[in-house]
Structures are given as C-alpha cells and as structure tokens.
Scaffold this motif. Structure first.
Motif, PDB file in Angstrom:
ATOM      1  N   THR A  73       0.659  -0.690  -0.479  1.00 51.98           N
ATOM      2  CA  THR A  73       0.092  -0.353  -0.236  1.00 51.98           C
ATOM      3  C   THR A  73       0.917   1.317  -0.116  1.00 51.98           C
ATOM      4  O   THR A  73       0.374   2.590  -0.902  1.00 51.98           O
ATOM      5  N   PHE A  74       1.754   1.082   0.484  1.00 54.78           N
ATOM      6  CA  PHE A  74       3.230   2.638   1.072  1.00 54.78           C
ATOM      7  C   PHE A  74       3.568   2.466  -0.719  1.00 54.78           C
ATOM      8  O   PHE A  74       3.981   3.753  -1.097  1.00 54.78           O
ATOM      9  N   LEU A 101       2.657   2.225  -3.626  1.00 51.56           N
ATOM     10  CA  LEU A 101       2.217   2.693  -4.492  1.00 51.56           C
ATOM     11  C   LEU A 101       1.631   4.195  -4.667  1.00 51.56           C
ATOM     12  O   LEU A 101       1.624   5.030  -5.322  1.00 51.56           O
ATOM     13  N   ARG A 102       2.169   4.793  -3.324  1.00 52.96           N
ATOM     14  CA  ARG A 102       2.049   5.975  -3.200  1.00 52.96           C
ATOM     15  C   ARG A 102       3.687   6.858  -2.322  1.00 52.96           C
ATOM     16  O   ARG A 102       3.431   7.970  -2.716  1.00 52.96           O
ATOM     17  N   HIS A 103       4.111   6.344  -2.518  1.00 49.75           N
ATOM     18  CA  HIS A 103       5.679   6.792  -2.126  1.00 49.75           C
ATOM     19  C   HIS A 103       6.786   6.113  -2.654  1.00 49.75           C
ATOM     20  O   HIS A 103       6.460   4.879  -3.170  1.00 49.75           O
ATOM     21  N   ARG A 104       7.901   7.032  -2.831  1.00 55.04           N
ATOM     22  CA  ARG A 104       8.821   6.144  -3.899  1.00 55.04           C
ATOM     23  C   ARG A 104       9.441   4.890  -3.441  1.00 55.04           C
ATOM     24  O   ARG A 104       9.655   4.647  -1.195  1.00 55.04           O
ATOM     25  N   GLN A 156      -3.132   4.499   4.084  1.00 52.73           N
ATOM     26  CA  GLN A 156      -3.736   4.584   2.454  1.00 52.73           C
ATOM     27  C   GLN A 156      -3.498   6.231   2.882  1.00 52.73           C
ATOM     28  O   GLN A 156      -3.439   7.425   1.000  1.00 52.73           O
ATOM     29  N   ARG A 157      -3.716   7.565   3.382  1.00 51.98           N
ATOM     30  CA  ARG A 157      -4.025   7.912   3.803  1.00 51.98           C
ATOM     31  C   ARG A 157      -3.057   9.514   4.511  1.00 51.98           C
ATOM     32  O   ARG A 157      -3.429  10.625   4.838  1.00 51.98           O
ATOM     33  N   ASN A 158      -2.046   8.459   5.438  1.00 51.57           N
ATOM     34  CA  ASN A 158      -1.054   9.732   6.341  1.00 51.57           C
ATOM     35  C   ASN A 158      -0.567  11.111   5.386  1.00 51.57           C
ATOM     36  O   ASN A 158       0.458  10.482   4.422  1.00 51.57           O
ATOM     37  N   SER A 159      -0.789  11.953   6.192  1.00 47.96           N
ATOM     38  CA  SER A 159      -0.288  13.051   5.114  1.00 47.96           C
ATOM     39  C   SER A 159       1.406  13.182   5.788  1.00 47.96           C
ATOM     40  O   SER A 159       1.632  14.623   5.495  1.00 47.96           O
ATOM     41  N   ALA A 163       6.740  10.862   3.932  1.00 44.36           N
ATOM     42  CA  ALA A 163       6.675   9.388   4.730  1.00 44.36           C
ATOM     43  C   ALA A 163       7.764   8.652   4.721  1.00 44.36           C
ATOM     44  O   ALA A 163       7.301   7.764   5.540  1.00 44.36           O
TER      45      ALA A 163
END
Length: 262
Positions: A27-28, A30-33, A98-101, A104
């Motif tokens: 999951t991470f 998909l959002r971060h390097r 998924q939503r942590n702002s 990273a």
C-alpha cells in the motif's frame, strides 16, 4: 553466528509471506518512492528485532536448555495455525497506509513499528534468540523481514496487486507446522535421526491437513475454505416489443391514420 543468521533469515522470511506487513508495504509503495518505504521498514525492523532478541536472549538464559526445543516447537506450530487463520489489514491500519499526510519516511517507520509489536514475526524472533546466537538472529531476522517486504514493495510498485494469497498462506503454514512438529519430536526423542524426524513431521502435517479438509467449510481455517463463487453476469434479456412511454399502461401505440386519401 552464521548458522543462527541463516536460520533466522529463512524463518522470518517465511513468516512475512502473506503477513499484514507485506500488505502495508504494498500500500505504501503505491503512494511513495520505493526507497523511502524500504528505508522506513528497515529502521522499524532493526529496532523491533533488537528488542525481540534482547527479550529472547535473557529469557533463554533463565530457562532449562532441554525445554527450549519443545517451547520453540509449540511456538512454531502456533505460528503455522496463525498463518492458516489469515491476516488482513484493519480499517485503521489501511487508513494509515493510504491517507497519512506526514512525511513518508516517518509515516512508514511509525506504522511498521506499531504493526510489528506483538506480531508473529516478533514472537518468532524472540523464540529463535532464546536458543541461538542473538547477534546472528538479530541480523538474520532483520534481513529476512526487509527482504520479504522488499518483495511486496516490488509487486506493489510494478503490478499494484497482491501475490496469490491462498497459495502463500498454505505454503508458509505448512513450513511452520513441519518445522514446529520436527522440533517437538526432536525434543521428545533426541536420539531419533533427522530423516525419521522429517518424514514423521511431513506425515503428521499431511494427516492434519486432510482432517481439516474433512471438516465443514465454516469450521475450517480461512486459508482452507473454498474460494467464494462469483455470480455469473446475467445474460442479456431478449428485446421486448417497444411500448409507449406515456400513460397507456404499456399498450402498443395505435398506428396513426394516413393523411393520404384512400
């Protein structure tokens, strides 16, 4: 130390297959390097496993030596049953991934620190450190978990979907159960040969699997239940005769009289 490193690497790598840590890593990713995610996992794993080997080392020093093998066998059988039960992200864990702002790296590190405390990989590391060189267990378990989660990151980054979950769960559970049963047999019969212990362990696990398969589906572990059947899409209904949309109750519209003279 090398033997402890190799053993702990193999055990923890297997323990991580299908674990919620892999789901979080995917999951991470998909959002971060990928290198940010892997760095956070490495830091969190190093810290958690250092605590684990410290607990296991001092616990092992306080226990009689002949009990360690039997306790380890029981623990690994429980790990196998835990794996069969299945492991999924809770809504809170999925939301954090998924939503942590937050930045990273700190988001990944904190999420994995919390997820691994009390997880089966931590318990497996404690068990290994109780009867093996703690430095080797620390290094091997850390590398094993990072390698397993790196595999999940690769899948998440490239494909964006999970590995075949049922096959992974069954394979990991079988390895844990065979390993645990062999430890129990070795602890009870120290003079038995390795070949005999291995054969008996495989036979016991195979018989247990057959017994579980004979149970009604609702009583089986999650990994042994039949996959839910997807309802087939309804076939296209034959086209009906056109009906009026007005208030004629669906009756066919009467043909208009022709304007041409008869």
């Amino acid at each position: 130390m090398l033997a402890a490193l190799i053993l702990s690497f193999a055990v923890i790598f297997v323990a991580e297959l299908g674990d919620k840590s892999q789901l979080m890593a995917m999951t991470f990713a998909l959002r971060h390097r990928w290198w940010v995610v892997l760095s956070g996992i490495t830091v969190a794993t190093t810290a958690v496993h250092l605590i684990s080997v410290a607990v296991g080392h001092y616990l092992g020093a306080a226990l009689p030596t002949h009990l360690l093998g039997i306790l380890a066998g029981v623990a690994f059988v429980l790990f196998g049953l835990w794996t069969l039960r299945g492991d999924k992200l809770s809504e809170d864990e999925a939301s954090k991934a998924q939503r942590n702002s937050a930045p990273a790296f700190f988001a990944v590190t904190s999420a994995f620190l919390l997820a691994e405390l009390g997880d089966k990989t931590m318990l497996a590391t404690i068990t290994l450190a109780a009867d093996n060189d703690w430095v080797g267990v620390w290094i091997g378990s850390t590398i094993g978990m990072v390698a397993a989660d790196a595999l999940a990151i690769l899948v998440g980054a490239l494909a964006g979907k999970h590995l075949p979950e049922r096959l992974i769960q069954l394979g990991a559970a079988a390895l844990f159960l065979v390993f645990g049963v062999s430890m129990l047999i070795e602890g009870a019969f120290p003079a038995a040969s390795g070949i005999v212990i291995g054969a008996i362990s495989v036979a016991v696990v195979a018989l247990a699997a057959a017994a579980l398969r004979a149970l009604p589906p609702r009583l089986r572990p999650a990994a042994l239940r039949p996959a839910p059947q997807v309802a087939p899409a309804p076939e296209d209904a034959p086209e009906s005769a056109p009906s009026s949309v007005g208030g004629d109750g669906g009756r066919a519209a009467a043909p208009k009289p022709s304007d041409e003279p008869a």
